[in-house]
Scaffold this active site. Structure first.
Site, PDB file in Angstrom:
ATOM      1  N   ALA A 207     -14.274  30.902 -44.336  1.00  0.00           N
ATOM      2  CA  ALA A 207     -12.862  30.603 -44.609  1.00  0.00           C
ATOM      3  C   ALA A 207     -12.736  29.902 -45.954  1.00  0.00           C
ATOM      4  O   ALA A 207     -13.737  29.721 -46.655  1.00  0.00           O
ATOM      5  CB  ALA A 207     -12.316  29.730 -43.493  1.00  0.00           C
ATOM      6  N   ASN A 208     -11.541  29.525 -46.323  1.00  0.00           N
ATOM      7  CA  ASN A 208     -11.351  28.713 -47.527  1.00  0.00           C
ATOM      8  C   ASN A 208     -10.256  27.681 -47.280  1.00  0.00           C
ATOM      9  O   ASN A 208      -9.674  27.628 -46.200  1.00  0.00           O
ATOM     10  CB  ASN A 208     -11.063  29.604 -48.746  1.00  0.00           C
ATOM     11  CG  ASN A 208      -9.785  30.398 -48.566  1.00  0.00           C
ATOM     12  OD1 ASN A 208      -8.711  29.836 -48.480  1.00  0.00           O
ATOM     13  ND2 ASN A 208      -9.927  31.727 -48.477  1.00  0.00           N
ATOM     14  N   ARG A 209      -9.997  26.852 -48.276  1.00  0.00           N
ATOM     15  CA  ARG A 209      -9.131  25.679 -48.061  1.00  0.00           C
ATOM     16  C   ARG A 209      -7.639  25.966 -48.215  1.00  0.00           C
ATOM     17  O   ARG A 209      -6.822  25.049 -48.184  1.00  0.00           O
ATOM     18  CB  ARG A 209      -9.511  24.575 -49.057  1.00  0.00           C
ATOM     19  CG  ARG A 209     -10.872  24.001 -48.841  1.00  0.00           C
ATOM     20  CD  ARG A 209     -11.115  22.893 -49.861  1.00  0.00           C
ATOM     21  NE  ARG A 209     -12.517  22.533 -49.924  1.00  0.00           N
ATOM     22  CZ  ARG A 209     -13.108  21.725 -49.050  1.00  0.00           C
ATOM     23  NH1 ARG A 209     -12.418  21.217 -48.049  1.00  0.00           N
ATOM     24  NH2 ARG A 209     -14.378  21.438 -49.173  1.00  0.00           N
ATOM     25  N   SER A 210      -7.242  27.210 -48.407  1.00  0.00           N
ATOM     26  CA  SER A 210      -5.813  27.495 -48.621  1.00  0.00           C
ATOM     27  C   SER A 210      -4.987  27.104 -47.386  1.00  0.00           C
ATOM     28  O   SER A 210      -5.330  27.454 -46.259  1.00  0.00           O
ATOM     29  CB  SER A 210      -5.626  28.979 -48.905  1.00  0.00           C
ATOM     30  OG  SER A 210      -4.254  29.289 -48.896  1.00  0.00           O
ATOM     31  N   ALA A 273      -5.204  33.400 -50.420  1.00  0.00           N
ATOM     32  CA  ALA A 273      -6.557  33.251 -50.961  1.00  0.00           C
ATOM     33  C   ALA A 273      -7.443  34.199 -50.156  1.00  0.00           C
ATOM     34  O   ALA A 273      -7.875  33.868 -49.045  1.00  0.00           O
ATOM     35  CB  ALA A 273      -7.025  31.811 -50.816  1.00  0.00           C
TER      36      ALA A 273
END
Ligand code: CTP
Length: 401
Positions: A207-210, A273
């Site tokens: 995952a990512n921090r968006s 993102a």
């Protein structure tokens, strides 16, 4: 944006704790150029002064069938209105309107008008959920009355639940939609929001921090300017008024949802993102520690935006975001060209308060062959506003070329 210029709007205010919020709604309508005629019920006077409404609206407030020199103010007000908006609307008012009972100026206006009507109910949860109220709401909706549903939240007397008057933003968005007045009226705007999650096994993802906040702000702003908005989202934030959401998780699901809408898309804003890499395979079982450290083989995801850029029609507007940590303008410029975009919104996410997870953003707008446009740190709704101002200009220049 005086996009309600010349519109005559009767704003009805009923007696409820939310009556004070009508003040803000009226102020925004007047700022947008509307001619606002306030009407109050007797009950509203317990919650808000006549002077306040009269001072903010375009005419003094009216309350009674009998306090005008003209003997027929009820038909006159309703006939000359482009829109009648009731905020807040009480259970009594909804009942009287649904059953054609006119016993004060406001119900007279509602029954006499042929203009579109928006009602914004506000009451305690128990009252809102009562069958009689729900029946009246359904009856009014079936006759074409626009209902701006109440929200969940704190109510008078310390209670909480569904019944709180909808936000000013939601009410104004519906006014613009109904009057067809926004500068994105008739446009289908598709927005992607949040970070994609690419599964590794039954429980783990890349995952990512968006946070998705910027995408939701763009969607809300586009809806308030009259657009039909589809939001392709990986996150679970409150859905802005007038926006329809398609929930997705992976880059592949996002691509499928976006491509499914693409032929009917006028403006695509790619805020999401999207993961650049995903595991080649995902196990249906949880990977156990006993098997040792797993080797996760990655493969590239499709570049959704570049794919759209390659097939973009000349009337479509394509907007990308570039999250960078160095060489902001050079990197964003190269993505603008490579993905054939009309607008690139670049942010340096290494700076404090910028981008991922924050409520604020600082961005640089890049368009082909135009000077850069810098927007210093401000809230994400403001960034959305500036972004869509540029989109509107691009649409205007595409329409004339
Ligand atoms: N994007 C996309 N599909 C991908 C990756 C990115 O549609 N697989 C979109 C993003 O939504 C964004 C734009 O492309 O609007 C730029 O994304 P960004 O991550 O900044 O750039 P990348 O092209 O992924 O390049 P890099 O990660 O190497 O900076």
């Amino acid at each position: 944006m005086a996009d309600l210029a010349g519109k005559r709007i009767v704003v009805g205010v009923c007696g409820g704790i939310a009556a004070y919020k009508a003040v803000e709604v009226i102020r925004h309508l007047v700022d947008a150029g509307a001619h606002v005629i306030p009407v109050m019920t007797k009950g509203a006077e317990h919650f808000i002064g006549r002077t306040t409404l009269s001072a903010l609206a375009s005419e003094p407030v009216q309350m009674s069938l009998w306090d005008e020199a003209s003997p027929i103010p009820h038909t006159k007000l309703g006939q000359s209105a482009d829109l009648v908006l009731v905020a807040p609307a009480t259970a009594r008012l909804l009942g009287a309107y649904a059953h054609g009972l006119s016993n004060d100026l406001m119900t007279n206006v509602l029954i006499a008008t042929r203009a579109p009507v928006i009602v914004c109910p506000a009451m305690h949860t128990e009252m809102w959920e009562h069958q009689a109220v729900q029946h009246n709401i359904a009856l009014l909706a079936s006759r074409g009355v626009h209902i701006v549903e109440p929200e969940d939240g704190r109510l008078a007397g310390g209670d909480s639940g569904k019944g709180r008057l909808a936000s000013t933003t939601a009410i104004l968005a519906r006014v613009h939609q109904v009057l067809g007045s926004g500068d994105l009226q008739g446009a289908h705007v598709v927005v992607s929001a949040g970070g994609t999650r690419e599964p590794i096994d039954a429980v783990r993802v890349i995952a990512n921090r968006s946070s998705g906040k910027q995408g939701y702000a763009v969607a809300a702003e586009a809806a308030s300017r009259g657009a039909r908005v589809s939001l392709i989202s990986t996150v679970d934030l409150p859905i802005p008024a007038g926006v329809s959401v398609i929930a997705v998780e992976t880059a592949a699901e996002m691509q499928k949802a976006i491509e499914g809408l693409w032929q009917q898309t006028d403006v695509m804003v790619m805020c999401a993102a999207v993961a650049d890499f995903r595991p080649v395979s995902c196990t249906s079982e949880k990977i156990k520690k006993e098997g040792g450290i797993p080797q996760i083989i990655l493969e590239p995801t499709p570049d959704i935006l570049a794919g759209l850029g390659a097939v973009k029609r000349s009337d479509q507007v394509l907007v990308g975001f570039a999250a960078e940590t160095s060489d902001l303008v050079a990197n964003a410029q190269s993505k603008l060209e490579r993905k054939n975009l009309d607008l690139m919104v670049a942010n340096d996410v290494s700076q404090p308060g910028v981008g991922f997870q924050h409520d604020t953003n600082a961005v640089t707008f890049l368009t082909p062959n135009q000077p850069l446009h810098l927007l210093p740190l401000s809230d994400k709704r403001n960034v959305a506003r500036a972004l869509l101002d540029i989109v509107v200009k691009i649409r205007q220049s595409k329409a004339t070329s």
